[in-house]
Design a protein around this motif. Structure first.
Motif, PDB file in Angstrom:
ATOM      1  N   ASP A   1      44.750  53.553  52.576  1.00 54.64           N
ATOM      2  CA  ASP A   1      45.542  52.436  52.216  1.00 54.64           C
ATOM      3  C   ASP A   1      44.669  51.346  51.657  1.00 54.64           C
ATOM      4  N   VAL A   2      43.540  51.031  52.335  1.00 56.15           N
ATOM      5  CA  VAL A   2      42.693  50.116  51.468  1.00 56.15           C
ATOM      6  C   VAL A   2      42.152  50.616  50.177  1.00 56.15           C
ATOM      7  N   GLY A   3      42.000  51.886  49.937  1.00 55.76           N
ATOM      8  CA  GLY A   3      41.628  52.338  48.469  1.00 55.76           C
ATOM      9  C   GLY A   3      42.742  51.889  47.679  1.00 55.76           C
ATOM     10  N   ASP A   4      44.119  52.415  48.045  1.00 61.08           N
ATOM     11  CA  ASP A   4      45.076  52.255  47.308  1.00 61.08           C
ATOM     12  C   ASP A   4      45.299  50.772  46.752  1.00 61.08           C
ATOM     13  N   MET A   5      45.107  49.939  47.851  1.00 62.17           N
ATOM     14  CA  MET A   5      45.184  48.344  47.830  1.00 62.17           C
ATOM     15  C   MET A   5      44.059  48.033  46.612  1.00 62.17           C
ATOM     16  N   LEU A   6      42.948  48.377  46.684  1.00 62.52           N
ATOM     17  CA  LEU A   6      41.729  48.174  45.766  1.00 62.52           C
ATOM     18  C   LEU A   6      42.166  48.573  44.368  1.00 62.52           C
ATOM     19  N   HIS A   7      42.657  49.870  44.372  1.00 58.00           N
ATOM     20  CA  HIS A   7      42.993  50.447  42.958  1.00 58.00           C
ATOM     21  C   HIS A   7      44.013  49.456  42.570  1.00 58.00           C
ATOM     22  N   ASP A   8      44.772  49.086  43.156  1.00 53.78           N
ATOM     23  CA  ASP A   8      46.244  48.054  42.870  1.00 53.78           C
ATOM     24  C   ASP A   8      45.789  46.769  42.146  1.00 53.78           C
ATOM     25  N   VAL A   9      44.747  46.398  42.868  1.00 55.28           N
ATOM     26  CA  VAL A   9      44.264  45.198  42.700  1.00 55.28           C
ATOM     27  C   VAL A   9      43.373  45.155  41.277  1.00 55.28           C
ATOM     28  N   THR A  10      42.451  46.225  41.112  1.00 51.35           N
ATOM     29  CA  THR A  10      41.665  46.309  40.108  1.00 51.35           C
ATOM     30  C   THR A  10      42.649  46.577  38.846  1.00 51.35           C
ATOM     31  N   SER A  11      43.607  47.284  39.052  1.00 52.28           N
ATOM     32  CA  SER A  11      44.397  47.582  37.893  1.00 52.28           C
ATOM     33  C   SER A  11      45.128  46.531  37.613  1.00 52.28           C
ATOM     34  N   SER A  12      45.482  45.322  38.579  1.00 50.07           N
ATOM     35  CA  SER A  12      46.127  44.194  38.098  1.00 50.07           C
ATOM     36  C   SER A  12      45.272  43.048  37.548  1.00 50.07           C
ATOM     37  N   ILE A  13      43.912  43.247  37.803  1.00 53.75           N
ATOM     38  CA  ILE A  13      42.962  42.419  37.294  1.00 53.75           C
ATOM     39  C   ILE A  13      42.708  43.084  35.743  1.00 53.75           C
ATOM     40  N   LYS A  14      42.737  44.222  35.517  1.00 56.40           N
ATOM     41  CA  LYS A  14      42.378  44.801  34.405  1.00 56.40           C
ATOM     42  C   LYS A  14      43.629  44.519  33.131  1.00 56.40           C
ATOM     43  N   ARG A  15      44.905  44.393  33.649  1.00 52.27           N
ATOM     44  CA  ARG A  15      45.970  43.976  32.926  1.00 52.27           C
ATOM     45  C   ARG A  15      46.181  42.635  32.635  1.00 52.27           C
ATOM     46  N   THR A  16      45.468  41.823  33.719  1.00 51.81           N
ATOM     47  CA  THR A  16      45.441  40.387  33.460  1.00 51.81           C
ATOM     48  C   THR A  16      44.361  39.928  32.427  1.00 51.81           C
ATOM     49  N   ALA A  17      43.106  40.801  32.413  1.00 56.03           N
ATOM     50  CA  ALA A  17      42.422  40.605  31.327  1.00 56.03           C
ATOM     51  C   ALA A  17      42.361  40.960  30.209  1.00 56.03           C
ATOM     52  N   LEU A  18      43.458  42.029  29.765  1.00 58.44           N
ATOM     53  CA  LEU A  18      43.789  42.381  28.794  1.00 58.44           C
ATOM     54  C   LEU A  18      44.683  41.418  28.190  1.00 58.44           C
ATOM     55  N   LYS A  19      45.642  40.674  29.261  1.00 58.15           N
ATOM     56  CA  LYS A  19      46.666  39.979  28.487  1.00 58.15           C
ATOM     57  C   LYS A  19      45.810  38.761  28.068  1.00 58.15           C
TER      58      LYS A  19
END
Length: 123
Positions: free
Chosen positions: A82-100
């Motif tokens: 679950d922590v791995g999934d959560m970190l993946h979600d956070v990383t994906s969110s940060i990447k999307r924010t950085a691309l925006k």
């Protein structure tokens, strides 16, 4: 002549009986040795059977112990997943924010050896 034939037959019969007696004695010795060997083999098999049975019981105990420990660790593994999934979600969110964010930022630092600024661009 008949007397000689009867005597010769009697002597041959005596030799035959003596030979059979010696053969039977050897056979009895061989049978006695075989009996001893079989007795020793039975004792060994019984001993090995007892040790194998004890080993199987110990293996069953170890198996039960391992199963219990695996069941105890399962929630921890699920939590790590679950922590791995959560970190993946956070990383994906940060990447999307950085691309925006189209603003590229530059960090200025000083290179100590050459005394020249080092520029790092973040995307």
């Amino acid at each position: 002549m008949i007397e000689w034939s009867v005597t010769l037959a009697a002597i041959a019969f005596i030799f035959l009986v003596i030979f059979l007696i010696l053969t039977l004695r050897k056979l009895m010795e061989t049978i006695a040795e075989t009996k001893e060997t079989l007795t020793d083999a039975r004792k060994s098999v019984t001993s090995i059977t007892d040790e194998a049975e004890e080993l199987i019981h110990e293996a069953n105990k170890i198996s039960d112990d391992v199963k219990g420990k695996m069941e105890a660790v399962d929630p921890l593994i699920e939590s790590v997943h679950d922590v791995g999934d959560m970190l993946h979600d956070v990383t994906s969110s940060i990447k999307r924010t950085a691309l925006k964010n189209e603003n590229r930022k530059t960090i200025h630092t000083q290179d100590k050896e050459q005394n020249q600024p080092v520029r790092i661009k973040l995307k």
